[in-house]
Design a protein around this motif. Structure first.
Motif, short mmCIF file in Angstrom:
data_model
loop_
_atom_site.label_atom_id
_atom_site.label_comp_id
_atom_site.label_asym_id
_atom_site.label_seq_id
_atom_site.Cartn_x
_atom_site.Cartn_y
_atom_site.Cartn_z
N GLN A 1 46.80 54.60 53.22
CA GLN A 1 48.09 54.71 53.88
C GLN A 1 48.70 53.34 54.13
OE1 GLN A 1 49.72 57.58 54.51
NE2 GLN A 1 51.45 56.40 55.28
N PHE A 2 47.88 52.35 54.47
CA PHE A 2 48.40 51.00 54.71
C PHE A 2 48.90 50.37 53.42
CE2 PHE A 2 47.83 46.39 55.08
CZ PHE A 2 48.53 46.13 56.26
N ARG A 3 48.24 50.58 52.29
CA ARG A 3 48.69 50.01 51.02
C ARG A 3 50.05 50.61 50.61
NH1 ARG A 3 43.04 50.23 47.58
NH2 ARG A 3 42.15 48.24 48.33
N ARG A 4 50.16 51.93 50.76
CA ARG A 4 51.45 52.54 50.40
C ARG A 4 52.57 52.03 51.30
NH1 ARG A 4 48.13 57.16 49.83
NH2 ARG A 4 48.71 57.84 51.93
N ASP A 5 52.30 51.86 52.55
CA ASP A 5 53.34 51.39 53.48
C ASP A 5 53.76 49.95 53.20
OD1 ASP A 5 53.21 53.85 54.64
OD2 ASP A 5 51.89 53.22 56.30
N ASN A 6 52.87 49.09 52.72
CA ASN A 6 53.18 47.67 52.53
C ASN A 6 53.37 47.30 51.06
OD1 ASN A 6 52.68 46.19 55.33
ND2 ASN A 6 51.12 47.79 55.12
N GLY A 7 53.21 48.24 50.11
CA GLY A 7 53.48 47.98 48.71
C GLY A 7 52.57 46.95 48.09
N LEU A 8 51.29 46.84 48.52
CA LEU A 8 50.33 45.87 47.95
C LEU A 8 49.80 46.42 46.64
CD1 LEU A 8 48.37 44.87 51.16
CD2 LEU A 8 50.15 43.58 50.01
N VAL A 9 49.94 45.57 45.53
CA VAL A 9 49.54 45.99 44.19
C VAL A 9 48.09 45.55 43.96
CG1 VAL A 9 50.03 45.83 41.73
CG2 VAL A 9 51.90 45.79 43.40
N GLU A 10 47.31 46.44 43.39
CA GLU A 10 45.92 46.14 43.08
C GLU A 10 45.65 46.38 41.61
OE1 GLU A 10 43.26 48.33 45.45
OE2 GLU A 10 43.76 47.29 47.31
N THR A 11 44.82 45.61 41.05
CA THR A 11 44.38 45.80 39.67
C THR A 11 42.85 45.85 39.69
OG1 THR A 11 46.27 44.58 38.83
CG2 THR A 11 44.41 44.89 37.33
N GLY A 12 42.36 47.01 39.37
CA GLY A 12 40.90 47.14 39.40
C GLY A 12 40.35 47.08 40.81
N GLY A 13 41.14 47.47 41.81
CA GLY A 13 40.66 47.51 43.18
C GLY A 13 40.91 46.25 43.95
N ALA A 14 41.62 45.23 43.41
CA ALA A 14 41.87 43.98 44.13
C ALA A 14 43.20 43.42 43.69
CB ALA A 14 40.75 42.97 43.87
N THR A 15 43.79 42.51 44.48
CA THR A 15 45.06 41.89 44.13
C THR A 15 44.84 40.89 43.02
OG1 THR A 15 44.75 40.17 45.79
CG2 THR A 15 45.85 42.18 46.50
N LEU A 16 45.95 40.55 42.35
CA LEU A 16 45.86 39.60 41.23
C LEU A 16 45.34 38.25 41.70
CD1 LEU A 16 49.16 40.51 39.35
CD2 LEU A 16 46.82 41.15 38.74
N LEU A 17 45.83 37.79 42.85
CA LEU A 17 45.42 36.48 43.34
C LEU A 17 43.91 36.45 43.62
CD1 LEU A 17 46.44 33.69 44.07
CD2 LEU A 17 46.89 34.51 46.39
N LEU A 18 43.44 37.53 44.19
CA LEU A 18 42.00 37.59 44.46
C LEU A 18 41.19 37.64 43.18
CD1 LEU A 18 41.84 40.05 47.50
CD2 LEU A 18 41.48 37.58 47.51
N GLN A 19 41.74 38.35 42.17
CA GLN A 19 41.03 38.40 40.89
C GLN A 19 40.95 37.01 40.26
OE1 GLN A 19 42.87 41.32 38.39
NE2 GLN A 19 42.05 43.08 39.54
N GLN A 20 42.06 36.24 40.37
CA GLN A 20 42.04 34.88 39.80
C GLN A 20 41.02 34.00 40.54
OE1 GLN A 20 46.02 33.38 39.86
NE2 GLN A 20 46.83 34.92 38.42
N ILE A 21 41.07 34.09 41.86
CA ILE A 21 40.12 33.25 42.62
C ILE A 21 38.68 33.64 42.29
CG2 ILE A 21 39.30 32.73 44.95
CD1 ILE A 21 42.19 32.93 45.91
N THR A 22 38.46 34.94 42.17
CA THR A 22 37.10 35.39 41.86
C THR A 22 36.66 34.90 40.49
OG1 THR A 22 37.45 37.37 43.20
CG2 THR A 22 35.64 37.42 41.61
N HIS A 23 37.58 35.01 39.51
CA HIS A 23 37.24 34.54 38.17
C HIS A 23 36.96 33.04 38.16
CE1 HIS A 23 37.04 34.53 33.85
NE2 HIS A 23 38.03 33.62 33.77
N LEU A 24 37.82 32.29 38.89
CA LEU A 24 37.61 30.83 38.93
C LEU A 24 36.31 30.48 39.68
CD1 LEU A 24 41.24 29.52 39.53
CD2 LEU A 24 39.91 29.40 37.43
#
Length: 768
Positions: free
Chosen positions: A271-294
């Motif tokens: 419900q919080f994601r739908r209300d705030n429009g946070l996009v996830e790819t594979g269960g996480a945000t793009l920025l977090l995916q980049q940091i994780t990959h790096l």
């Protein structure tokens, strides 16, 4: 013979040393404590030592023989190490560890009262007379009926307290009470007897516990040892099953609540994601995916950099030694190096062959050496190239790591700049993840308790050696007990001998007496009470000239004669002692008789005004004597009697007077001594002991010499010192000391010497 030293030891009065005299030492002894001293006193007390070493082992043997035989049986348990299990049941029911502390703890638990009660009940030991004294008819009988069944009551009544104390002290079983005992008390009593015979030991270097039980019956010992092991295994299994039941009940209730918590947390996150429009790819945000990959790349870069630096540090370490870089792994794996090494080997072989055939300057040999040097130079160049390559790899790895760290730092700055929504999102995600993990954990443990594999039901301990029926008794060990009692009796005997030896307060050797007083010991007289009772001293001296007593008295007479000289003014000798019964009258009797037998006119004066005994020794009547002469009742000649048997002139004490001190210190006493000096060659005066009355101190200034008698090992040393000090306060005219009643056999043990007057007399009899 003159005095060796003045007594007591003190500073002489001179003009250079004014003031009071220095105090004399109370007691000094030459006694030393060494091996030979110990051997001498053991020889001296051989009978006592042998008696102790005989009685104690006999009593020990009798006591040990009366003890019942004890049999011991033992079983052994192996504490299993933690095993691999298909399910994670160890989280619910931890296994028994295999460390020493755990094994020791289990051993203490096996020896606990809880296991003992379980064993007693399972084996029915409460009905066994060996453990339950109430069932033992022999123990219920009165002590008098058991020990002395036929003795009358009036004889046993005085012995009641003593025998009861002995029974209570030596018996390990409490006295049975009259009347029925409650079941709980009986169980406690039987358990106490059970625990007294149970021994549980944990091995120091193995996970093994030994259960040992002692009993008067070998079958009971075997049955109880195995019963304790079985009781422990049953208790262990019951505890495990109970823990599983309690864990299953607890986990079932927890799973229901955690399942609903996970559903609510996930619903709130979506419900919080739908209300705030946070996009996830594979269960996480793009920025977090980049940091994780790096971050993954950074970890890989750090690992590569560390490995490269390790190889490079090895290069630096090996570069300090000749040929060290050639042992590098990269060098060893280089094909170029391998080929050059093969060429180097071939050239070395060829050089070796040429050296066996030609001179060192042979052209082919010189050419081969030059080729070898060239190959070695190529090897070194290749090694340096590989080392430089490693240095370059280190630099590249460091630059790559720094670039990745910088990229991560920039992404993290961007991540920190996001809105509070992302923070809240991460918090909700963490909450969901935590709820899910906890739910899965509890669910997994619940399944493990419901679906148990065989390893769960397997016991944590097992019997590796069951007890068998013992064939021989372990106690009482009669041989060991008797041997120990012999050694103990030896120690006790030596201790008693030392106590008796140190309890002797008198002088034991002439050296002790001389060192303590500063006066010479003129003679040691082995007066023997058995001899003197059967034969008086004056008859012994006359009839047995070769006896040891006569020899000692003859030496004393010679010493006194040399000390006094032959002048008319030195003929009066006073004989005294510290206390009564030291043998001074016997010394006077024997000394006077020897002098008379030598043809000298000898007068013996009995000046012991309290307890005269000399007249009885010579068989004379004590009608008139010294008292009447000093009071003027009779003349001096009328108070002197003659003994034709010994040739002695004797003056007895006479009647008792109320003021003997005044008479002995009167002018009449002085006149008596003057007359005696003119008429007799030797005058011997027997006086009372110094410590009793002051008679001897009054006469001392009027005589030519004082002979002081000290009884061997009886008279206290301090009393002798004080008596001589009192005499020296009157006048320093002590001729010397006489050590009387000496046991020459014992003294030979102490001093290690033999006495030559252990001789036989003219009748062939040993007079000592």
């Amino acid at each position: 013979m003159s005095n060796v030293a003045a007594f007591p030891r003190r500073q002489q009065d001179t003009a250079d040393s004014p003031g009071p005299r220095a105090p004399a030492p109370v007691f000094v002894t030459t006694e030393t404590y060494d091996v030979w001293w110990l051997i001498s006193i053991l020889r001296r007390r051989t009978k006592l030592l042998l008696a102790v070493m005989t009685v104690i082992p006999i009593l020990t043997a009798l006591y040990v023989s009366s003890l019942p035989k004890q049999y011991a049986a033992s079983s052994r348990l192996l504490i299993e190490a933690q095993r691999e299990r298909v399910l994670g049941i160890e989280a619910v029911l931890p296994a028994i560890g295999g460390d020493n502390n755990t094994v020791q703890t289990e051993a203490e638990y096996i020896a606990s009262r809880e296991i003992a009660i379980r064993t007693v009940k399972s084996l029915g030991l409460m009905s066994d007379p060996e453990f339950n004294p109430e069932l033992d008819e022999e123990s219920r009988r009165h002590w008098a009926d058991r020990l002395l069944p036929d003795a009358p009551d009036e004889l046993l009544a005085p012995l009641e307290p003593l025998v009861r104390w002995i029974i209570d002290t030596t018996s390990s079983q409490p006295e049975s009470r009259s009347g029925p005992i409650p079941v709980a008390d009986t169980l406690a009593l039987v358990t106490d007897h059970f625990l007294d015979r149970l021994t549980v030991e944990a091995s120091r270097f193995a996970r093994v516990i030994t259960i040992r039980f002692r009993s008067t019956s070998p079958e009971t010992a075997e049955r109880v040892a195995n019963g304790v092991a079985d009781a422990y295994l049953r208790d262990n299994q019951e505890r495990r099953e109970d823990a599983l039941r309690r864990a299953s009940s607890f986990l079932t209730g927890r799973v229901s609540g955690l399942r609903q918590s996970v559903i609510d947390a996930e619903r709130k996150l979506e419900q919080f994601r739908r209300d705030n429009g946070l996009v996830e790819t594979g269960g996480a945000t793009l920025l977090l995916q980049q940091i994780t990959h790096l971050n993954e790349q950074l970890i890989a870069a750090e690992t590569a950099r560390v490995e490269t630096e390790a190889r490079f540090s090895q290069v630096r370490v090996l570069s300090g030694s000749d040929g060290g870089l050639e042992s590098l792994d990269a060098v060893l794996r280089s094909n170029v190096i391998t080929q050059l090494r093969n060429e180097e080997t071939e050239l070395r072989r060829r050089i070796a062959e040429l050296q066996t055939q030609f001179q060192p300057r042979y052209p082919a040999l010189v050419q081969a050496r030059d080729q070898l040097a060239g190959v070695q130079a190529q090897v070194r160049a290749e090694v340096d190239r590989i080392a430089q390559s490693l240095r370059n790899e280190v630099q590249i790895a460091r630059v790559r790591e720094a670039n990745l760290a910088e990229a991560i730092r920039r992404l993290q700055e961007k991540l920190e700049g996001q809105t509070d929504a992302e923070v809240t999102l991460r918090s909700l995600e963490s909450e969901v993840e935590a709820s899910r993990d906890l739910y899965e954990l509890i669910l997994g443990r619940l399944k493990a308790t419901d679906v148990q594999d065989e390893s769960v039901n397997a016991p944590e301990a097992r019997i590796i050696s069951r007890a068998v029926t013992p064939q021989s008794a372990v106690s009482p060990r009669r041989g060991v007990a008797v041997l120990a009692s012999v050694l103990g009796a030896m120690v006790v005997g030596c201790f008693l001998v030392l106590i008796i030896e140190f309890a002797i307060r008198g002088f034991k050797t002439p050296q002790q007496l001389e060192l303590a007083t500063g006066l010479p010991v003129l003679a040691q007289i082995p007066l023997n009470n058995d001899v003197t009772r059967s034969l008086p001293i004056h008859r012994l001296v006359a009839e047995r000239p070769g006896s040891s007593i006569t020899q000692a008295l003859r030496r004393l007479r010679t010493t006194i004669t040399l000390s006094l000289g032959e002048t008319e003014a030195s003929r009066v000798v006073l004989v005294t002692s510290t206390i009564a019964s030291e043998g001074k009258s016997s010394v006077v009797e024997g000394l006077a008789t020897l002098s008379a037998l030598a043809g000298r006119r000898v007068l013996v004066i009995d000046a012991d005004m309290q307890n005269p005994t000399l007249h009885g020794r010579f068989g004379l009547a004590n009608v008139v004597g010294l008292s009447e002469v000093l009071t003027g009742s009779i003349e001096i000649d009328d108070g002197i009697e003659f003994d034709p048997t010994t040739g002695l002139y004797f003056m007895s004490r006479g009647h008792s007077v109320p003021n003997p001190d005044d008479l002995l210190g009167s002018e009449a006493m002085e006149a008596l001594l003057r007359t005696a000096r003119r008429q007799f060659d030797l005058v011997i005066i027997d006086t009372a002991p110094v410590s009793s009355v002051g008679d001897a101190l009054i006469i001392t200034p009027r005589v030519d010499g004082v002979l002081f008698v000290v009884e061997w090992e009886r008279t206290h040393r301090e009393m002798v010192i004080q008596s001589l000090r009192d005499i020296y306060e009157i006048g320093e005219n002590v001729l010397g000391l006489v050590l009387s009643k000496v046991d020459v056999r014992i003294q030979s043990f102490d001093s290690g010497t033999e006495y030559y007057y252990y001789a036989q007399d003219d009748r062939g009899q040993d007079a000592a």
